[in-house]
Design a protein around this motif. Structure first.
Motif, PDB file in Angstrom:
ATOM      1  N   ARG A 232     -98.241  27.190  19.427  1.00  8.04           N
ATOM      2  CA  ARG A 232     -98.408  25.862  20.282  1.00  8.04           C
ATOM      3  C   ARG A 232     -96.660  26.158  20.571  1.00  8.04           C
ATOM      4  N   GLU A 233     -95.661  26.548  19.585  1.00  4.73           N
ATOM      5  CA  GLU A 233     -94.057  26.631  19.493  1.00  4.73           C
ATOM      6  C   GLU A 233     -93.512  27.958  20.511  1.00  4.73           C
ATOM      7  N   ARG A 234     -94.778  28.849  20.777  1.00  5.18           N
ATOM      8  CA  ARG A 234     -94.093  30.012  21.012  1.00  5.18           C
ATOM      9  C   ARG A 234     -94.329  29.766  22.868  1.00  5.18           C
ATOM     10  N   LYS A 235     -93.144  29.125  23.471  1.00  7.84           N
ATOM     11  CA  LYS A 235     -93.979  29.259  25.295  1.00  7.84           C
ATOM     12  C   LYS A 235     -93.334  30.528  25.912  1.00  7.84           C
ATOM     13  N   LEU A 236     -93.520  30.495  27.296  1.00  5.18           N
ATOM     14  CA  LEU A 236     -93.097  31.935  28.047  1.00  5.18           C
ATOM     15  C   LEU A 236     -91.898  31.850  28.555  1.00  5.18           C
ATOM     16  N   HIS A 237     -90.981  32.408  28.548  1.00  9.67           N
ATOM     17  CA  HIS A 237     -89.689  32.607  29.221  1.00  9.67           C
ATOM     18  C   HIS A 237     -89.159  34.004  30.491  1.00  9.67           C
ATOM     19  N   ARG A 238     -88.567  33.987  30.927  1.00 10.24           N
ATOM     20  CA  ARG A 238     -88.370  34.805  31.421  1.00 10.24           C
ATOM     21  C   ARG A 238     -88.133  36.908  31.461  1.00 10.24           C
ATOM     22  N   GLY A 239     -88.256  37.444  31.081  1.00 15.76           N
ATOM     23  CA  GLY A 239     -87.924  38.744  30.361  1.00 15.76           C
ATOM     24  C   GLY A 239     -88.754  38.790  29.445  1.00 15.76           C
ATOM     25  N   ASP A 240     -89.823  38.219  29.469  1.00 19.23           N
ATOM     26  CA  ASP A 240     -90.209  37.975  28.112  1.00 19.23           C
ATOM     27  C   ASP A 240     -91.744  39.232  28.170  1.00 19.23           C
ATOM     28  N   LEU A 241     -91.895  39.906  27.146  1.00 17.04           N
ATOM     29  CA  LEU A 241     -93.404  40.817  27.345  1.00 17.04           C
ATOM     30  C   LEU A 241     -94.331  40.167  27.254  1.00 17.04           C
ATOM     31  N   THR A 258    -106.540  46.492  26.184  1.00 21.38           N
ATOM     32  CA  THR A 258    -105.785  45.460  25.770  1.00 21.38           C
ATOM     33  C   THR A 258    -104.973  45.196  27.563  1.00 21.38           C
ATOM     34  N   GLN A 259    -104.180  44.174  27.991  1.00 20.84           N
ATOM     35  CA  GLN A 259    -102.854  44.724  29.404  1.00 20.84           C
ATOM     36  C   GLN A 259    -101.461  43.750  29.061  1.00 20.84           C
ATOM     37  N   SER A 260    -101.291  44.158  29.271  1.00 16.32           N
ATOM     38  CA  SER A 260     -99.704  43.887  29.704  1.00 16.32           C
ATOM     39  C   SER A 260     -98.830  43.834  30.638  1.00 16.32           C
ATOM     40  N   TYR A 261     -98.183  42.450  30.431  1.00 21.81           N
ATOM     41  CA  TYR A 261     -96.940  42.028  31.430  1.00 21.81           C
ATOM     42  C   TYR A 261     -96.051  41.582  31.309  1.00 21.81           C
ATOM     43  N   MET A 262     -94.974  41.778  32.182  1.00 18.97           N
ATOM     44  CA  MET A 262     -93.470  41.408  32.413  1.00 18.97           C
ATOM     45  C   MET A 262     -93.667  40.617  33.105  1.00 18.97           C
ATOM     46  N   TYR A 263     -92.893  39.351  32.379  1.00 22.64           N
ATOM     47  CA  TYR A 263     -92.975  37.991  33.353  1.00 22.64           C
ATOM     48  C   TYR A 263     -91.432  37.836  33.824  1.00 22.64           C
ATOM     49  N   ILE A 361     -91.967  47.529  19.270  1.00 20.38           N
ATOM     50  CA  ILE A 361     -90.126  48.398  20.079  1.00 20.38           C
ATOM     51  C   ILE A 361     -89.517  46.508  19.312  1.00 20.38           C
ATOM     52  N   PRO A 362     -88.790  47.273  18.449  1.00 18.61           N
ATOM     53  CA  PRO A 362     -87.565  45.438  17.683  1.00 18.61           C
ATOM     54  C   PRO A 362     -87.331  44.821  19.070  1.00 18.61           C
ATOM     55  N   GLY A 363     -87.242  43.074  18.926  1.00 20.67           N
ATOM     56  CA  GLY A 363     -86.705  42.844  20.175  1.00 20.67           C
ATOM     57  C   GLY A 363     -87.682  42.443  21.512  1.00 20.67           C
ATOM     58  N   VAL A 364     -88.944  43.177  21.401  1.00 27.40           N
ATOM     59  CA  VAL A 364     -89.846  43.314  22.790  1.00 27.40           C
ATOM     60  C   VAL A 364     -90.588  43.316  22.653  1.00 27.40           C
ATOM     61  N   GLY A 365     -91.003  43.697  21.434  1.00 26.53           N
ATOM     62  CA  GLY A 365     -92.553  43.122  20.791  1.00 26.53           C
ATOM     63  C   GLY A 365     -93.750  45.192  21.902  1.00 26.53           C
ATOM     64  N   LEU A 366     -95.011  44.685  21.346  1.00 28.23           N
ATOM     65  CA  LEU A 366     -95.852  45.691  21.705  1.00 28.23           C
ATOM     66  C   LEU A 366     -95.896  46.156  22.966  1.00 28.23           C
ATOM     67  N   VAL A 367     -95.726  47.562  23.545  1.00 27.27           N
ATOM     68  CA  VAL A 367     -96.125  47.842  24.419  1.00 27.27           C
ATOM     69  C   VAL A 367     -96.998  49.259  23.887  1.00 27.27           C
ATOM     70  N   GLY A 368     -97.469  49.355  25.006  1.00 27.39           N
ATOM     71  CA  GLY A 368     -98.751  50.243  24.837  1.00 27.39           C
ATOM     72  C   GLY A 368    -100.068  50.128  25.294  1.00 27.39           C
ATOM     73  N   ARG A 388    -102.710  50.993  34.645  1.00 29.00           N
ATOM     74  CA  ARG A 388    -101.731  51.870  33.545  1.00 29.00           C
ATOM     75  C   ARG A 388    -101.126  50.275  32.790  1.00 29.00           C
ATOM     76  N   GLY A 389    -100.970  49.066  33.308  1.00 22.85           N
ATOM     77  CA  GLY A 389    -100.529  48.502  32.186  1.00 22.85           C
ATOM     78  C   GLY A 389     -98.720  47.834  32.474  1.00 22.85           C
ATOM     79  N   LEU A 390     -98.071  46.858  31.833  1.00 22.26           N
ATOM     80  CA  LEU A 390     -96.788  46.419  32.009  1.00 22.26           C
ATOM     81  C   LEU A 390     -96.495  46.007  33.858  1.00 22.26           C
ATOM     82  N   MET A 391     -97.672  44.858  34.005  1.00 26.30           N
ATOM     83  CA  MET A 391     -97.713  44.614  35.564  1.00 26.30           C
ATOM     84  C   MET A 391     -96.743  43.617  35.659  1.00 26.30           C
ATOM     85  N   PRO A 392     -95.722  43.228  36.100  1.00 29.46           N
ATOM     86  CA  PRO A 392     -94.804  41.995  37.235  1.00 29.46           C
ATOM     87  C   PRO A 392     -94.851  41.013  37.605  1.00 29.46           C
TER      88      PRO A 392
END
Length: 395
Positions: A232-241, A258-263, A361-368, A388-392
């Motif tokens: 509940r404490e981790r909020k989504l912010h600009r630049g988050d994976l 698994t789908q990833s997004y760049m916010y 990835i340190p400081g970023v999170g899990l890519v793939g 291919r993932g990393l949807m903007p």
């Protein structure tokens, strides 16, 4: 919704053939685990499926016999009050009995032993999993439907849910609602008593937090009593994976994606390059998913082609890495076989794998990436899309 009778008969015949191959001296088998009971009888009830080598199998049901007979096309379903009733018909002193030793509790075993007086027990877990690994057209049709829902929700619907300030748990709840409306059965099943609402959903480095299950990703957790939920404490912010690693089920059968997004803005170039490399590894593995291929050889070949620098934090983060590249999937999200060392039986057409090359990835999170593929003569065919993932989102 009844599982067809011919489907159940084929499954039982394949199980008997596998037992004859692996344990030529087997005399009888007993199945009590709910997932395996559904696989062989088409209903999940409290009971015992007793399979004598030289006779017809009987499904003894304690509760609910009425529902079992209404739901199941299994040819011989009988009512019992306890194991005493089944033992009175099958006889005591059975030798060479095979049971689900990965599933059964000591207390349940003691109750069975009281009435059947087994003189010896052995495991049939590997044989059941081997039979379940090859999916029939009936099973694949359910997984096809799950995969279409999965792709649509994660590639089309999820983008509207990602809003500045939303927390991980709320996103999980919102995503669950969408999944169910689109056709997801609303329930997740894993082996070894693991539990999740949907899967692992995390922002940034939450996705590489250490957790208690054998998976390359992580999640920060709601509380020590609920370590597999979002925070509940981790909020989504600009630049988050944003990493969404969830299952989708239809009539008992699952796909995994698994789908990833760049916010708000792109993640660092180094992380993007690592992600793209993971996608290329998924593509390489998918081309190898053909009948006759050996899972352990696929694992060795792919891992052997990675340079040492890339292998650091590959398939996890720091000491929390896993030693596989994909896993079987079906009535449970985590099934056999596994693309890992030790899995040396050839693949068969109709087997299904979730392939998930990922890197912390340190400081970023899990890519793939992760998608679910069915084994075909032409290689793996994706059931969950090809993005291919990393949807903007929110740029």
């Amino acid at each position: 919704m009844q599982v067809p009778a011919h489907e159940l008969l084929t499954r039982m015949a394949r199980f008997r053939d596998r037992m004859d191959r692996d344990h030529p001296d087997w005399e009888s088998a007993g199945i009590t685990g709910k997932i395996n009971l559904y696989y062989f009888t088409g209903t999940i009830q409290d009971g015992l499926l007793f399979i004598p080598r030289d006779g017809e199998a009987v499904f003894w049901v304690r509760r609910s016999f009425e529902r079992a007979t209404a739901e199941s096309a299994f040819p011989d379903i009988r009512k019992m009050s306890s194991y005493r009733d089944a033992a009175a018909v099958t006889g005591k002193g059975n030798t060479g009995v095979y049971l689900e030793l990965e599933e059964i509790s000591l207390a349940q075993y003691a109750r069975m032993q009281k009435h059947f007086a087994f003189s010896g027990t052995h495991s049939l877990d590997a044989q059941v999993l081997a039979v379940r690994a090859k999916k029939s057209p009936y099973e694949l049709s359910r997984m096809e439907r799950a995969g279409k829902i999965h792709r649509h929700v994660l590639e089309d619907c999820a983008l509207d849910l990602l809003k500045e300030g939303i927390d991980e748990l709320t996103l999980t709840a919102d995503l669950y609602s969408v999944m169910v409306r689109e056709g997801h059965q609303g329930h997740m099943r894993f082996g070894m008593f693991n539990e999740m609402l949907l899967g692992q959903i995390g922002f940034g480095t939450s996705s590489i937090s250490p957790i208690c299950v054998d998976t390359p990703g992580g999640v920060s957790g709601l509380h020590p009593s609920l370590p597999m939920s979002g925070s509940r404490e981790r909020k989504l912010h600009r630049g988050d994976l944003v990493v969404i690693d969830i299952g989708c089920g239809v009539e008992g059968y699952y796909t995994d994606k698994t789908q990833s997004y760049m916010y708000g803005k792109a993640i660092p170039d180094e992380a993007i390059r690592a992600h793209e490399r993971c996608v290329s590894i998924q593509d390489e593995i998918s081309t190898l998913l053909k009948p006759g291929a050996i899972p352990s050889e696929i694992y060795t070949a792919v891992m052997g082609g990675l340079e040492p620098a890339f292998r650091e934090n590959f398939m996890g983060y720091k000491e929390n890495t896993v030693k596989f590249l994909g896993h079987g999937i079906g009535l449970q999200v985590d099934e056999n076989p596994v693309i890992a060392k030790g899995f040396d039986e050839p693949l068969e057409e109709g087997m299904v794998f979730a392939v998930e090359p990922k890197k912390g990835i340190p400081g970023v999170g899990l890519v793939g990436i992760e998608n679910t593929f069915v084994v075909t003569p032409q290689g793996g065919r994706s059931l969950t899309g090809t993005h291919r993932g990393l949807m903007p989102v929110g740029f």
